[in-house]
Write an enzyme that holds these catalytic residues in place. Structure first.
Site, short mmCIF file in Angstrom:
data_model
loop_
_atom_site.label_atom_id
_atom_site.label_comp_id
_atom_site.label_asym_id
_atom_site.label_seq_id
_atom_site.Cartn_x
_atom_site.Cartn_y
_atom_site.Cartn_z
N HIS A 256 -70.80 -0.58 35.15
CA HIS A 256 -70.44 0.58 34.33
C HIS A 256 -71.25 1.80 34.79
O HIS A 256 -72.46 1.68 35.03
CB HIS A 256 -70.75 0.28 32.86
CG HIS A 256 -70.41 1.42 31.95
ND1 HIS A 256 -69.12 1.70 31.57
CD2 HIS A 256 -71.20 2.35 31.37
CE1 HIS A 256 -69.11 2.77 30.79
NE2 HIS A 256 -70.36 3.19 30.65
N ASP B 131 -68.54 -2.46 26.61
CA ASP B 131 -69.73 -2.22 27.43
C ASP B 131 -71.01 -2.65 26.72
O ASP B 131 -72.07 -2.03 26.87
CB ASP B 131 -69.80 -0.74 27.87
CG ASP B 131 -68.59 -0.37 28.70
OD1 ASP B 131 -68.13 -1.23 29.49
OD2 ASP B 131 -68.09 0.76 28.58
N ASN C 127 -69.69 -7.09 34.63
CA ASN C 127 -69.01 -5.80 34.75
C ASN C 127 -70.01 -4.77 35.22
O ASN C 127 -71.22 -4.88 34.98
CB ASN C 127 -68.43 -5.38 33.40
CG ASN C 127 -67.50 -4.18 33.48
OD1 ASN C 127 -67.08 -3.78 34.57
ND2 ASN C 127 -67.18 -3.61 32.34
N ARG D 284 -50.72 -9.16 23.77
CA ARG D 284 -51.98 -8.99 24.50
C ARG D 284 -52.62 -10.35 24.80
O ARG D 284 -53.16 -10.58 25.88
CB ARG D 284 -52.94 -8.13 23.67
CG ARG D 284 -54.27 -7.81 24.32
CD ARG D 284 -54.10 -7.08 25.66
NE ARG D 284 -55.35 -6.55 26.13
CZ ARG D 284 -55.72 -5.27 26.02
NH1 ARG D 284 -54.90 -4.40 25.51
NH2 ARG D 284 -56.89 -4.87 26.47
N SER E 286 -75.02 0.44 35.33
CA SER E 286 -75.51 -0.81 34.75
C SER E 286 -74.57 -1.94 35.11
O SER E 286 -73.35 -1.77 35.11
CB SER E 286 -75.55 -0.71 33.21
OG SER E 286 -76.27 0.43 32.77
N ASP F 23 -69.27 -9.48 27.10
CA ASP F 23 -68.97 -10.18 25.85
C ASP F 23 -67.74 -9.50 25.26
O ASP F 23 -67.01 -8.81 25.96
CB ASP F 23 -70.18 -10.20 24.92
CG ASP F 23 -70.63 -8.81 24.51
OD1 ASP F 23 -69.86 -7.83 24.74
OD2 ASP F 23 -71.73 -8.68 23.95
N GLY G 163 -67.48 -6.98 23.27
CA GLY G 163 -67.60 -5.57 22.88
C GLY G 163 -67.25 -4.61 24.01
O GLY G 163 -66.92 -5.02 25.13
C1 GRF Z 1 -66.95 2.62 38.86
O1 GRF Z 1 -67.83 3.69 38.62
C2 GRF Z 1 -66.91 1.67 37.71
O2 GRF Z 1 -68.14 1.45 37.10
C3 GRF Z 1 -65.98 2.40 36.78
O3 GRF Z 1 -64.95 2.83 37.64
C4 GRF Z 1 -65.50 3.07 38.93
C5 GRF Z 1 -64.70 2.26 39.91
O4 GRF Z 1 -64.66 2.87 41.15
N1 GRF Z 1 -65.51 1.59 35.71
P1 GRF Z 1 -63.83 2.24 42.37
O5 GRF Z 1 -62.40 2.04 41.91
O6 GRF Z 1 -64.47 0.94 42.74
O7 GRF Z 1 -63.95 3.27 43.45
#
Ligand code: GRF
Length: 205
Positions: A122, A158, A120, A78, A149, A154, A156
């Site tokens: 989410h 999310d 990121n 990894r 959001s 970092d 963790g």
């Molecule tokens: C988004 O809702 C993102 O936050 C989540 O996956 C989705 C990605 O959508 N992790 P797309 O591939 O950009 O359509």
């Protein structure tokens, strides 16, 4: 900036559509227009995913770096993947790494290289519903409001400092798919706004 994706790439598409084409970067931006932001590379852990196809269609360089199934976080395999990923991104000289539906967690090699420069997005109002199934978990819990959001990454899952949030209503009739799509409509706009805000902070008002 670099954008990392794992899926269909609609968040990426909204950034491609919103920011200046590379050819326009040499000209002075109109007053009040979006700052010049260039997506210099799009990478993925999923070969030929929709996000990579969208990037190629827009003429943006791409790379795919699949991760072996046994390469758990903390293993040498990894860490090697993390290092390769960091090398690929760094070779394009980016200021910011945007995770737009990138479904892998980083190990130290990547986090150390881009510390403070990874964001990121989410699909929940963090700290509620972290993890890979946020819309499903929000629906199962029965919340009446959910959202999305953007946060600074970092080590963790999310966690990390929140940079922006947007709320959306949850309806009785929602399925995971309808809720996630309603969230993504708001999420796309918020991610574009957040990247533009960060670019303005770098270039001045
Ligand atoms: C988004 O809702 C993102 O936050 C989540 O996956 C989705 C990605 O959508 N992790 P797309 O591939 O950009 O359509």
């Amino acid at each position: 900036m670099a954008v990392l994706v794992s899926g269909t790439g609609t968040l990426l598409q909204s950034m491609i559509d919103s920011f200046s084409a590379p050819s326009s970067l040499s000209t002075a931006p109109e007053p009040g227009s979006a700052p010049a932001v260039e997506i210099v590379v799009v990478g993925s852990d999923v070969a030929d995913c929709g996000g990579l196809q969208r990037a190629s269609a827009a003429g943006i360089p791409t790379f795919a770096l699949p991760l072996a199934p046994f390469a758990e976080r903390g293993t040498p395999a990894r860490r090697a993947w993390d290092t390769q990923l960091a090398d690929q991104v760094e070779s394009h000289g980016v200021d910011l790494v945007v995770l737009a539906g990138f479904m892998k967690l980083f190990d130290e090699p990547f986090l150390d290289r881009f510390e403070g420069r990874i964001i990121n997005s989410h699909p929940s109002l963090l700290p509620s519903f972290p993890g890979q199934h946020a819309p499903r978990d929000a629906l199962a819990y029965g919340v009446k409001i959910s959202g999305a959001s953007v946060f600074a990454v970092d080590g963790g899952i999310d966690t990390g400092k929140l940079l922006a949030q947007v709320a959306v209503d949850v309806f009785e009739t929602d399925t995971v798919e309808t809720l996630h799509e309603r969230i993504k409509v708001a999420e796309r706009a918020m991610l574009v706004d957040t990247v533009a805000h960060l670019a303005r902070q770098r270039t001045g008002p």
